[in-house]
Structures are given as C-alpha cells and as structure tokens.
Design an enzyme around this catalytic site. Structure first.
Site, short mmCIF file in Angstrom:
data_model
loop_
_atom_site.label_atom_id
_atom_site.label_comp_id
_atom_site.label_asym_id
_atom_site.label_seq_id
_atom_site.Cartn_x
_atom_site.Cartn_y
_atom_site.Cartn_z
N LYS A 10 0.83 -1.23 0.00
CA LYS A 10 0.00 0.00 0.00
C LYS A 10 0.85 1.26 0.00
O LYS A 10 2.04 1.21 0.33
CB LYS A 10 -0.92 0.01 1.23
CG LYS A 10 -0.13 -0.01 2.59
CD LYS A 10 0.14 1.33 3.20
CE LYS A 10 1.52 1.59 3.62
NZ LYS A 10 2.10 1.35 4.87
N SER A 135 8.08 -12.03 -2.10
CA SER A 135 7.49 -10.69 -2.08
C SER A 135 8.08 -9.79 -3.14
O SER A 135 9.28 -9.81 -3.40
CB SER A 135 7.69 -10.06 -0.70
OG SER A 135 6.96 -8.85 -0.64
N GLY A 140 10.46 -3.36 5.02
CA GLY A 140 10.82 -2.26 5.90
C GLY A 140 11.02 -0.95 5.18
O GLY A 140 11.93 -0.19 5.50
N SER A 141 10.17 -0.65 4.18
CA SER A 141 10.35 0.59 3.39
C SER A 141 9.11 1.46 3.35
O SER A 141 9.05 2.39 2.57
CB SER A 141 10.73 0.23 1.96
OG SER A 141 11.90 -0.53 1.95
N LEU A 143 6.04 0.46 2.45
CA LEU A 143 5.00 0.03 1.50
C LEU A 143 4.14 -1.10 2.07
O LEU A 143 3.46 -1.82 1.34
CB LEU A 143 5.62 -0.39 0.16
CG LEU A 143 6.38 0.71 -0.59
CD1 LEU A 143 6.90 0.20 -1.93
CD2 LEU A 143 5.51 1.96 -0.81
N GLY A 144 4.21 -1.27 3.39
CA GLY A 144 3.30 -2.21 4.04
C GLY A 144 3.65 -3.68 3.82
O GLY A 144 2.76 -4.53 3.78
N SER A 146 4.93 -5.67 5.94
CA SER A 146 4.56 -6.48 7.12
C SER A 146 3.08 -6.85 7.05
O SER A 146 2.70 -7.98 7.36
CB SER A 146 4.87 -5.73 8.41
OG SER A 146 4.18 -4.51 8.46
N GLU A 192 0.32 -8.13 12.74
CA GLU A 192 0.88 -6.77 12.70
C GLU A 192 1.24 -6.29 14.11
O GLU A 192 2.25 -5.60 14.30
CB GLU A 192 -0.13 -5.79 12.08
CG GLU A 192 -0.09 -5.71 10.56
CD GLU A 192 1.04 -4.80 10.06
OE1 GLU A 192 2.19 -5.27 9.96
OE2 GLU A 192 0.75 -3.63 9.76
N ASP A 203 -2.92 -0.69 7.46
CA ASP A 203 -2.17 -1.43 6.44
C ASP A 203 -2.80 -2.79 6.16
O ASP A 203 -2.98 -3.18 5.01
CB ASP A 203 -0.71 -1.63 6.89
CG ASP A 203 0.10 -0.34 6.85
OD1 ASP A 203 -0.49 0.71 6.57
OD2 ASP A 203 1.32 -0.41 7.08
N1 LIG Z 1 8.13 -11.33 3.00
C1 LIG Z 1 8.42 -11.30 4.29
N2 LIG Z 1 8.99 -12.35 4.91
C2 LIG Z 1 9.26 -12.33 6.22
N3 LIG Z 1 9.04 -11.28 7.03
C3 LIG Z 1 8.48 -10.20 6.49
C4 LIG Z 1 8.14 -10.15 5.10
N4 LIG Z 1 7.61 -8.95 4.83
C5 LIG Z 1 7.63 -8.27 6.01
N5 LIG Z 1 8.14 -9.01 7.00
C6 LIG Z 1 8.30 -8.59 8.41
O1 LIG Z 1 7.93 -7.22 8.50
C7 LIG Z 1 9.06 -6.39 8.86
C8 LIG Z 1 8.99 -5.07 8.11
O2 LIG Z 1 7.85 -4.39 8.55
P1 LIG Z 1 7.79 -2.84 8.84
O3 LIG Z 1 8.94 -2.41 9.67
O4 LIG Z 1 6.44 -2.58 9.33
O5 LIG Z 1 7.97 -2.18 7.38
P2 LIG Z 1 6.97 -2.20 6.13
O6 LIG Z 1 5.69 -2.80 6.59
O7 LIG Z 1 6.82 -0.76 5.78
O8 LIG Z 1 7.65 -2.92 5.05
C9 LIG Z 1 10.27 -7.23 8.47
O9 LIG Z 1 11.42 -6.86 9.20
C10 LIG Z 1 9.78 -8.64 8.83
O10 LIG Z 1 9.84 -8.88 10.21
C1 LIG Z 2 3.15 4.62 10.73
C2 LIG Z 2 1.88 3.83 10.42
O1 LIG Z 2 0.79 4.75 10.32
C3 LIG Z 2 1.99 3.11 9.06
C4 LIG Z 2 3.16 2.18 8.98
O2 LIG Z 2 3.30 1.64 7.69
P1 LIG Z 2 4.61 0.84 7.27
O3 LIG Z 2 4.79 -0.32 8.20
O4 LIG Z 2 5.78 1.79 7.36
O5 LIG Z 2 4.37 0.35 5.86
C5 LIG Z 2 1.62 2.86 11.56
C6 LIG Z 2 0.21 2.29 11.60
O6 LIG Z 2 -0.74 2.94 11.13
O7 LIG Z 2 0.05 1.19 12.12
MG LIG Z 3 4.62 -2.41 8.36
#
Ligand SMILES: Nc1ncnc2c1ncn2[C@@H]1O[C@H](COP(=O)(O)OP(=O)(O)O)[C@@H](O)[C@H]1O
Ligand SMILES: C[C@@](O)(CCOP(=O)(O)O)CC(=O)O
Ligand SMILES: [Mg+2]
Length: 386
Positions: A10, A135, A140-141, A143-144, A146, A192, A203
């Site tokens: 997202k 994926s 961790g960038s 774009l959701g 997790s 989450e 998300d």
């Molecule tokens: N494809 C995946 N395989 C394993 N773990 C994942 C995967 N995608 C996300 N995760 C978990 O989610 C974390 C990243 O989530 P987050 O910090 O919320 O960043 P975002 O949701 O923005 O990418 C990773 O460090 C890992 O623990």
């Molecule tokens: C910062 C927040 O609003 C969005 C986090 O998104 P992401 O895990 O950075 O993709 C946290 C949340 O709404 O749970």
């Molecule tokens: Mg996330």
C-alpha cells in the site's frame, strides 16, 4: 494439497502515524504483492517439521512440530474463528525464533517469524507443513510489507481451515466472502501487532480489502476515485523499522501532548479534505490543474506535519528538494525515517519530465518503483494437483 495467496502492499496518501491516535488517513493498495504458498506433506514427504522458506532471501527456518507443540502447549479448541494475541506466549515464541540463529544483518525478520509461528499454530495447530513466502515489496520501506505478509499468511492458513469455505475446483485467482475477509483481517492485525507493537490497522485493512480507503479508528470507508491518481514511488533505500518510529512518535506525544494532539487533529482535517476531493466528480480539463494542485497542497501540508512528528529523514528531504525543482509535490509514505516517498504526477506532466526526475533521483542513489494504485485486495489460488 497446496494453496497460494497474494496480498498487496500500500501507499498512504495522508495520515500515517496520526492514524494510530485516531485521526483519519487515506491509503491505497498497490499492485506489488507478497505471496504465500502452504504445502502439507504427503505421507512419504512428512519429516515432522514445520518449515518457513523466505524464498527471496534464500533463508529457511525449520522446527520439529512436536517441539513447537510441547513449548506452546496443547489446545484442542478450534481457535481460527477468534483472532487472539500471544500475550503470555510471547517469550516462548521469542525463544523458538532465537534458536534459528537468524543472521545479525537480518534480525528485523525475527518479529515476522514470531508472527508466522503464532498465526500458524493458532489457525492450523501442530501439523507439519512447508510455507513459502515471496514478495515484490521491499521489506521495511513503508509500502506495508509487514501487513501484506500477515494478510497473505492469514488468508492461506484460513483457506486450509474450517474458517473459509471456497470452491477448490475453481481455476485462477479468486476472492473471499465478506465474513472471510473480516476473519483474515482480524488475524492479520494480530500478526501486525507482533511486528509493529501498536498498529492502527490501516495497512492490514487496505491489503485485505484493496482499492482506496479512508480509515479512522478501526473503520474503513471505501473511496471511489473519480480519476486515476498517478504517483511515483522513490525508495531512499534507508532501512528503518516501523515499530521504532511509532514508539518515537509516542515518546514525543508524551513529552508534548497538547502540541502533538493539535498536529494529529490537523492531519485528520487533511485526510478528510483529501478523501472528499478524490471522491468529487471528475473535473473537466480546465479544472484538472486546480484539482491536482489541491491534492498536492494537502500532501505538502501533511509532510510538514510528519516533520513535526520527527519521522522525516535527510534522504526524504533530498527527494522533496529534487522533485520540487520540477514543481512536483512529494511526501513520505508509511512510517518514514527513510523508506519510501511518493510524488504526485499531474495528468499533464510529460513523460520526458518524469524520466528526468527519475534519472536525477537515481543519480542520488535512490530507486524508483512504478506501481498501479487502487487494485484488488487479498486473493487465493488452489493447486489441487500437488
Ligand atoms: N516477505 C516477508 N517475509 C518475512 N518477514 C516479512 C516479510 N515482509 C515483512 N516481513 C516482516 O515485517 C518487517 C517489516 O515491517 P515494517 O517495519 O512494518 O515495514 P513495512 O511494513 O513498511 O515494510 C520485516 O522486518 C519482517 O519482520
Ligand atoms: C506509521 C503507520 O501509520 C503506518 C506504517 O506503515 P509501514 O509499516 O511503514 O508500511 C503505523 C500504523 O498505522 O500502524
Ligand atoms: Mg509495516
């Protein structure tokens, strides 16, 4: 028997962080997906292990399922209809993951693996299986990734449980019924929580239901956009984790409650106005610029408030300055602190300018992603031959 699910990432157009405190936010699914395949072994294949393969990272984790059962404790109750949190099991999940010796550089995966173990054992119990994750989303960038991971996992696990009733003979991708989506979303939210600490739920909700939504205090309102919005996504490639950034905003809120509540309230107004503009009837060509300028202005205001929350970053500021040279508006998306930035691309902007912006951003070491916005949510596909 094998099942594959895929759930979208997202972008947040407005309202990240403030949404955790009850402000409205606007988010849209993007057509980059996380996919999960679950394979239950045949009698011959069965080695008594539960395996998690993270295919893109070439990592595999494996637990004797009997050991997982012994550590987490037996329960005959069917839990799949009641999404629940690990609470007192958190330390056990942590030690089951710790024994896997995750490479130090990839330690952020630990919480994702804990979420996997929790979702798997609650929904499927203690059956050996191989679960493979791939994926298209950078982890961790912002774009959701997790949420897409938790949604795709929950959907695959529920599809192979009594929680979901689908036509397994149907070929290709299929969607879920409303009550099934609610269950998928509920479990994904629990996942989450393990990864984020205090997620708002936006998300997992947009990944489950797809399209564009306004989200406020756990409730979603679909937004039917009268015009397709175009955005450029720039990944600063600066790693960060959402849990730490959300905790940082919480600390600032404790230090300056009145000021921060004003910030959250301003974000709420921005998201409400943005969703009204996006829903409003399509403007004619003459009014198009004004329409897009309003959207850009609201994004710019939201970015300013994200700076107030302390979640911007030097690389994000570089993207803002670079795109501003071309009179384009950008804001961080997701938790910030690095991660991704979105730039609004007006309808009349020429492809030549887009290419120049991309070239300049890439010369700074950033990576641009193109993604369609507003697509479908979680889907499932059966592969009954295996
Ligand atoms: N494809 C995946 N395989 C394993 N773990 C994942 C995967 N995608 C996300 N995760 C978990 O989610 C974390 C990243 O989530 P987050 O910090 O919320 O960043 P975002 O949701 O923005 O990418 C990773 O460090 C890992 O623990
Ligand atoms: C910062 C927040 O609003 C969005 C986090 O998104 P992401 O895990 O950075 O993709 C946290 C949340 O709404 O749970
Ligand atoms: Mg996330």
């Amino acid at each position: 028997m094998e099942v594959t699910t895929r759930a979208p990432g997202k972008i947040i157009l407005s309202g990240e962080h403030a949404v955790v405190y009850g402000s409205a936010a606007v988010a849209s699914a993007i057509d980059l997906y996380t996919s999960v395949t679950i394979h239950f072994p045949s009698h011959i294949e069965n080695d008594g292990n539960l395996k998690l393969q993270l295919a893109d990272l070439a990592l595999e984790f494996s637990w004797p399922i009997a050991q997982v059962k012994e550590r987490l404790g037996e329960s005959d109750a069917i839990k799949c209809f009641e999404p629940s949190s690990p609470n007192s099991h958190r330390a056990t999940l942590h030690s089951l993951v710790e024994q896997q010796n995750i490479p130090e550089a990839k330690i952020g995966l630990a919480s994702g693996i804990e979420a996997f173990l929790w979702l798997y054992t609650c929904i499927q119990g203690y059956k050996p299986a191989t679960v493979t994750v791939t994926s298209q989303l950078p982890l961790g960038s912002g774009l959701g990734s997790s949420a897409a991971y938790c949604v795709a996992l929950s959907a695959a696990l529920l599809t192979l449980s009594s929680g979901v009733n689908l036509d397994m003979s149907q070929k290709g991708w299929q969607g879920f019924e409303d009550n099934e989506l609610k269950l998928v979303n509920g479990w994904a939210f629990e996942g989450e929580k393990i990864i984020h600490g205090r997620p708002s739920g936006i998300d997992n909700t947009v990944s489950t239901y797809g399209n564009m939504i306004k989200f406020k205090s756990g409730n979603l309102t679909p937004i039917i956009s009268s015009l397709p919005l175009r955005v450029l996504i720039t990944n600063t490639k600066v790693g960060r984790n959402t849990k730490a950034l959300v905790a940082g905003v919480s600390e600032r809120t404790k230090r300056h409650p009145d000021a921060m509540n004003c910030v959250f309230s301003a974000v709420d107004s921005i998201s409400n106005e943005l969703s009204e503009i996006i829903k409003s009837p399509a403007p004619n060509n003459l009014d198009m610029t004004e329409y897009e300028e309003k959207i850009g202005e609201l994004m710019e205001m939201n970015q300013g408030l994200l700076q107030c929350m302390g979640v911007s970053h030097a690389t994000i500021e570089t993207v803002l300055r670079t795109t501003l040279k071309y009179k384009l508006t950008s804001k961080l998306t997701g938790a910030g602190g690095g991660g991704c930035v979105i730039t609004l691309l007006p309808t009349l902007l020429s492809q030549t300018v887009v290419e120049k912006v991309i070239a300049e951003l890439e010369s700074c070491g950033f990576q641009n992603l193109t993604a369609g916005i507003g697509g479908k949510g979680v889907r499932v596909c059966f592969n009954i031959s295996s």
